[in-house]
Scaffold this motif. Structure first.
Motif, PDB file in Angstrom:
ATOM      1  N   ASN A 132      49.680  50.146  29.613  1.00 19.58           N
ATOM      2  CA  ASN A 132      50.977  49.480  29.803  1.00 19.58           C
ATOM      3  C   ASN A 132      51.439  49.569  31.251  1.00 19.58           C
ATOM      4  OD1 ASN A 132      51.320  48.479  27.206  1.00 19.58           O
ATOM      5  ND2 ASN A 132      52.243  50.385  26.477  1.00 19.58           N
ATOM      6  N   GLN A 133      51.178  50.698  31.904  1.00 16.56           N
ATOM      7  CA  GLN A 133      51.508  50.838  33.326  1.00 16.56           C
ATOM      8  C   GLN A 133      50.714  49.829  34.153  1.00 16.56           C
ATOM      9  OE1 GLN A 133      50.854  54.770  35.029  1.00 16.56           O
ATOM     10  NE2 GLN A 133      50.576  53.882  37.057  1.00 16.56           N
ATOM     11  N   VAL A 157      44.839  41.801  33.058  1.00 15.50           N
ATOM     12  CA  VAL A 157      45.146  43.056  32.373  1.00 15.50           C
ATOM     13  C   VAL A 157      45.637  42.759  30.959  1.00 15.50           C
ATOM     14  CG1 VAL A 157      46.516  45.174  32.416  1.00 15.50           C
ATOM     15  CG2 VAL A 157      45.770  44.151  34.568  1.00 15.50           C
ATOM     16  N   ALA A 158      45.008  43.397  29.982  1.00 13.11           N
ATOM     17  CA  ALA A 158      45.392  43.228  28.580  1.00 13.11           C
ATOM     18  C   ALA A 158      46.560  44.141  28.232  1.00 13.11           C
ATOM     19  CB  ALA A 158      44.204  43.548  27.675  1.00 13.11           C
ATOM     20  N   GLU A 166      52.258  46.805  36.478  1.00 15.27           N
ATOM     21  CA  GLU A 166      51.869  46.638  37.885  1.00 15.27           C
ATOM     22  C   GLU A 166      51.288  45.246  38.122  1.00 15.27           C
ATOM     23  OE1 GLU A 166      49.214  49.918  38.602  1.00 15.27           O
ATOM     24  OE2 GLU A 166      50.849  51.378  38.573  1.00 15.27           O
ATOM     25  N   ALA A 167      50.508  44.747  37.170  1.00 12.22           N
ATOM     26  CA  ALA A 167      49.923  43.411  37.315  1.00 12.22           C
ATOM     27  C   ALA A 167      51.005  42.337  37.279  1.00 12.22           C
ATOM     28  CB  ALA A 167      48.890  43.155  36.221  1.00 12.22           C
ATOM     29  N   SER A 172      54.139  37.113  37.089  1.00 10.98           N
ATOM     30  CA  SER A 172      54.517  36.708  35.733  1.00 10.98           C
ATOM     31  C   SER A 172      53.590  37.378  34.729  1.00 10.98           C
ATOM     32  CB  SER A 172      54.424  35.189  35.559  1.00 10.98           C
ATOM     33  OG  SER A 172      53.069  34.772  35.544  1.00 10.98           O
ATOM     34  N   GLU A 173      54.058  37.487  33.489  1.00  7.78           N
ATOM     35  CA  GLU A 173      53.212  38.026  32.431  1.00  7.78           C
ATOM     36  C   GLU A 173      52.025  37.106  32.175  1.00  7.78           C
ATOM     37  OE1 GLU A 173      55.265  39.169  28.865  1.00  7.78           O
ATOM     38  OE2 GLU A 173      56.776  40.281  30.000  1.00  7.78           O
TER      39      GLU A 173
END
Length: 130
Positions: free
Chosen positions: A39-40, A59-60, A44-45, A51-52
């Motif tokens: 999650n971290q 990153v998953a 960061e991504a 954006s998500e």
């Protein structure tokens, strides 16, 4: 190498031994990850990519990450990833995403049938839509 799928770890060991015969050294840059760490990395991504949606290309989520499940590794340096790209199917080790040349997962059927076609990035992987 803690918490990695034992079959994945064994395949990596066999591949690394054979790669060493070609003067290639493997490093597992990232193996198992805790959900909190995953999650971290995702936060960061999002910060890096803005954006998500864009972050999901790299990153998953903790719920979908194969690193969290102990079923994926990131290999370095680049020459080791290149060696594995060429020889990995013989060990059942396959690059899954075209945009992540370092990310490998175990696909035992690849030993007999070759690695499956790669997804462009994780957003194209149906396993990420859980």
């Amino acid at each position: 190498m803690a918490n990695l799928n034992p079959d994945l770890l064994e395949a990596l060991r066999r591949a690394a031994t054979d790669a060493a015969n070609d003067k290639i050294t493997f490093y597992v840059n990232s193996g198992w990850r805790s959900p909190a760490y995953q999650n971290q990395l995702l936060r960061e991504a999002v910060s890096t990519y803005g954006s998500e949606k864009e972050a999901a290309r790299w990153v998953a989520t903790a719920a979908t990450s194969f690193h969290v499940k102990g079923e994926a590794v990131d290999i370095g340096p680049p020459d080791a990833a290149a060696w594995l790209s060429e020889h990995g199917a013989a060990y059942g080790l396959c690059q899954i995403y075209r945009n992540e040349t370092w990310h490998y997962e175990l696909r035992p059927e690849a030993i007999d049938h070759g690695c499956p076609s790669m997804y462009a990035d994780p957003t194209q992987d149906p396993r990420m839509r859980k």
